[in-house]
Design a protein around this motif. Structure first.
Motif, PDB file in Angstrom:
ATOM      1  N   ASP A  69       0.786  -1.223   0.000  1.00 33.95           N
ATOM      2  CA  ASP A  69       0.000   0.000   0.000  1.00 33.95           C
ATOM      3  C   ASP A  69       0.822   1.280   0.000  1.00 33.95           C
ATOM      4  OD1 ASP A  69       0.956  -0.735   2.400  1.00 33.95           O
ATOM      5  OD2 ASP A  69      -0.855  -0.347   3.536  1.00 33.95           O
ATOM      6  N   ASP A 102       2.442   3.015  -4.358  1.00 34.70           N
ATOM      7  CA  ASP A 102       1.744   2.405  -5.478  1.00 34.70           C
ATOM      8  C   ASP A 102       2.549   1.241  -6.075  1.00 34.70           C
ATOM      9  OD1 ASP A 102      -0.262   2.059  -7.274  1.00 34.70           O
ATOM     10  OD2 ASP A 102       0.416   3.610  -8.670  1.00 34.70           O
ATOM     11  N   ASN A 116      -1.528 -10.574   1.100  1.00 35.87           N
ATOM     12  CA  ASN A 116      -1.413  -9.393   1.955  1.00 35.87           C
ATOM     13  C   ASN A 116      -0.236  -9.510   2.930  1.00 35.87           C
ATOM     14  OD1 ASN A 116      -2.014  -6.907   2.829  1.00 35.87           O
ATOM     15  ND2 ASN A 116      -3.962  -7.425   3.790  1.00 35.87           N
ATOM     16  N   LYS A 167      -3.152  -8.556  -3.845  1.00 38.29           N
ATOM     17  CA  LYS A 167      -2.041  -8.615  -2.884  1.00 38.29           C
ATOM     18  C   LYS A 167      -1.550 -10.050  -2.696  1.00 38.29           C
ATOM     19  CE  LYS A 167      -3.653  -4.507  -0.601  1.00 38.29           C
ATOM     20  NZ  LYS A 167      -4.023  -3.862   0.632  1.00 38.29           N
TER      21      LYS A 167
END
Lengths: 171, 346, 122
Positions: B33, B36, C38, C103
């Motif tokens: 995050d 970018d 993630n 992700k």
């Protein structure tokens, strides 16, 4: 028979000096193979001989003191550690092998190989990498070769010292 | 018996001395995050918990840079690139030291790269950005920005109109239509600063990758030569292997490539690296990798070399001490600067 | 030298030979892939077994990972850009496929060797 302290001290001094000299000789003439850990192990000649002629109790201090001396003189903390690990393993393996059907040559081969195995095990632990096992086959072969050479030299030495007129009782 | 005890004691001491040297495990964490792009951190640390804690600290540090260099979002109470583009035409705006240093570096690199790297090219780049976004969303109707619009925007890209005052750290746009875009140097700059900070405060040895801006430092205990192996992505995505693998430490490896961000118009690829002269993507190379001690410089140089002709690029890299480069050409061949080979993984 | 000596020498040579064959002539491809979603490693699969497995993130994003002939690739995904689906199959230590929208990262690792690639530029 009971020995005088002076004789014992002289004997140890002699053997340690001899093996230390062989270590020095080896330090001067390294094997040009470019693989860390491969050496002739000439000093093992003294240890093998001592093991056969004097027994484990007397050969052990010779082996340890030789490694410490040579390590401090020619190596660094790490190479000393590797040699110690290799030397100790090699010593105990030879001790065990001596009780089997193996001749001094076989015992020396087992010692040479286990010396390298001990070294590599400690190196793998210290460097925390298993990658070092890639050296293992090479070091096994090298240990075999050097152990064989040392054994072939040690065997007649042991035989002659035992048979000959050398005054062994001081030992 | 005493003798044996003494020997055993000796052994014990030696074993411990050797053991406490580099006894650290290696961990990796990935973030999606910031900037970018994909950020990965690999470091040697005492425990998983310590690593997580150190990562959180690094993340916060990087987030600071991310917000300051953000072109698209404003943050409450923070002057960043976005708010400068809105406000700096009205008068000098005081900025954070980090942002000021980035812009000062941008002006400096504008000179050394003969104008190929220009942080004041926001007006042109935002056009490309908008058309690229639209074209990615709806590939059937993908279009190129009109040349008239590009040429109009290109009238407002002079680095001389970016007025930096080092005394009070203020930024002012002398041209009201000037727009900043720090994309060509922001990641490299942040990687450099955050890497140096991490080395100082967090880890002895680590490698950070900010979307391909790699900063490696310290001795990698899992490598026989203590180096970090960095794979250079092959621009040809059908290729089996990395274009090259380099072994480095205490230095940066940065790649600019046409495969990183692009869109397709009428079957032709248009990448995100725009030549300030032609106002179109350059096609001489498909990717350029630069190795040098400073990640910000490496990032800027890789963009410059992507845009410069081979001869000028070679001259620039050979004139930059301690920098080496690898150029990938569209035909699949690659060329190296004179000292690049020394970095190739043995 | 006795017979026992020859047996010892022979068996050492044999062990060294087998080890060498195993260590030096087995191709240095990665041995497994890790799947991260993630930033958390959620799975680890050997490349030696053909498998098909679906992964979903918390927002309903799905990727289908297929391992075939020692290579891993993403064959289906509901992400907008489909970069992961177009990515070539990976098998070398250090290579990875990244699906940015979900992700998700699939990375080839080598469990025996740590001398792969530590980071990627580009």
């Amino acid at each position: 028979m009971k020995q005088s302290k002076a004789k014992t001290a002289a004997l140890y001094g002699l053997l340690i000096a001899l093996s230390f000299t062989l270590s020095y000789l080896e330090h001067l003439l390294p094997l040009p193979v470019g693989i860390p850990g491969v050496k002739l192990g000439l000093a093992n000649l003294v240890v093998v001989t001592a093991l056969y002629l004097l027994g484990a109790k007397k050969a052990f201090p010779v082996a340890v003191v030789r490694i410490l001396l040579a390590g401090l003189a020619f190596g660094n903390a790490f190479s000393l550690l590797y040699s110690l690990a290799g030397g100790m393993l090699s010593f105990f393996v030879m001790l065990l092998c001596r009780r089997t059907k193996l001749s001094p040559v076989g015992v020396s081969v087992a010692g040479g190989v286990s010396h390298n195995v001990g070294q590599i095990a400690v190196a793998a632990a210290v460097m925390r990498t298993a990658r070092i096992v890639y050296y293992l086959p090479v070091l096994l072969g090298a240990g075999l070769g050097t152990g064989l050479l040392i054994g072939l030299i040690a065997a007649p030495v042991i035989r002659r010292l035992k048979k000959g007129n050398i005054n062994l009782h001081i030992l | 018996m005493k003798r044996i005890t003494a020997v055993c004691l000796c052994l014990l001491v030696l074993l411990q001395a050797a053991a406490c040297g580099e006894r650290r495990d290696r961990f990796t964490e990935t973030w999606f995050d910031l900037f970018d792009t994909v950020i990965t951190v690999t470091a040697c640390d005492e425990s998983p918990a310590a690593f997580r804690e150190h990562c959180a600290a690094l993340r916060e540090e990087l987030q600071g840079y991310h917000r300051l260099f953000d072109l698209y979002h404003a943050y409450e109470g923070l002057v960043n690139v976005r708010t400068l583009n809105r406000d700096a035409k009205n008068g000098p705006v005081a900025v954070d030291d980090r942002l000021f240093d980035l812009l000062a570096f941008g002006k400096e690199i504008y000179r050394t790269t003969k104008g190929k790297v220009n942080v004041c090219m926001g007006a042109v780049l935002s056009l490309w950005h908008d058309y690229r976004e639209a074209g990615t969303e709806d590939p059937a109707n993908a279009a190129l920005p009109p040349e008239t619009a590009l040429k109009e925007a290109a009238k407002h890209v002079s680095a001389d109109d970016l007025i930096l005052n080092p005394a009070d750290k203020t930024v002012y746009f002398a041209d009201p239509l000037l727009q900043l875009d720090v994309g060509a140097i922001a990641k490299g700059f942040a990687a450099q600063r955050a890497g140096a900070w991490a080395k100082e405060t967090l880890w002895n040895a680590a490698v950070l990758s900010l979307g391909g801006n790699v900063v490696a430092f310290g001795v990698n205990p899992y490598n026989s030569r203590g180096l970090w192996n960095v794979g250079v992505e092959n621009p040809d995505e059908t290729a089996e292997d990395f274009l090259a693998t380099v072994s480095v430490s205490d230095c940066a490896v940065v790649t600019s490539g046409d495969y990183q961000r692009y869109y397709t118009v009428n079957g032709k690829k248009y990448c995100h690296i725009i030549d300030p002269e032609t106002l179109f993507p350059a096609r001489t190379f498909t990717g350029v990798t630069v190795i040098c001690g400073d990640s910000a410089l490496a990032d800027a140089l890789s963009t410059a070399l992507f845009l410069l002709p081979e001869r000028e690029g070679t001259a620039l890299i050979e004139a930059t001490p301690g920098a080496e480069a690898l150029w990938a050409k569209p035909d699949g061949s690659a060329i190296q600067s004179s000292g690049f080979a020394a970095y190739l993984k043995k | 030298m006795k017979k026992a000596d020859w047996i010892l020498i022979g068996s050492i040579l044999f062990v060294a030979g087998v080890l060498a064959a195993f260590l030096y002539f087995v191709p240095k491809n990665g041995s497994a892939v890790t799947v991260e979603i993630n930033g958390k490693t959620v799975d680890r699969l050997p490349l030696s077994e053909d498998t098909t497995k679906a992964y979903a993130d918390e927002n309903g994003g799905t990727n289908l990972l297929v391992i075939e002939n020692g290579k891993a690739r993403i064959t289906e995904a509901n992400c907008p850009d489909k970069i992961c689906v177009h990515h070539r199959a990976i098998s070398r230590s250090g290579e990875s496929i990244i699906c940015l929208p979900h992700k998700l990262v699939v990375t080839v690792i080598n469990e025996k060797e740590t001398d792969g690639v530590d980071a990627r530029a580009g």
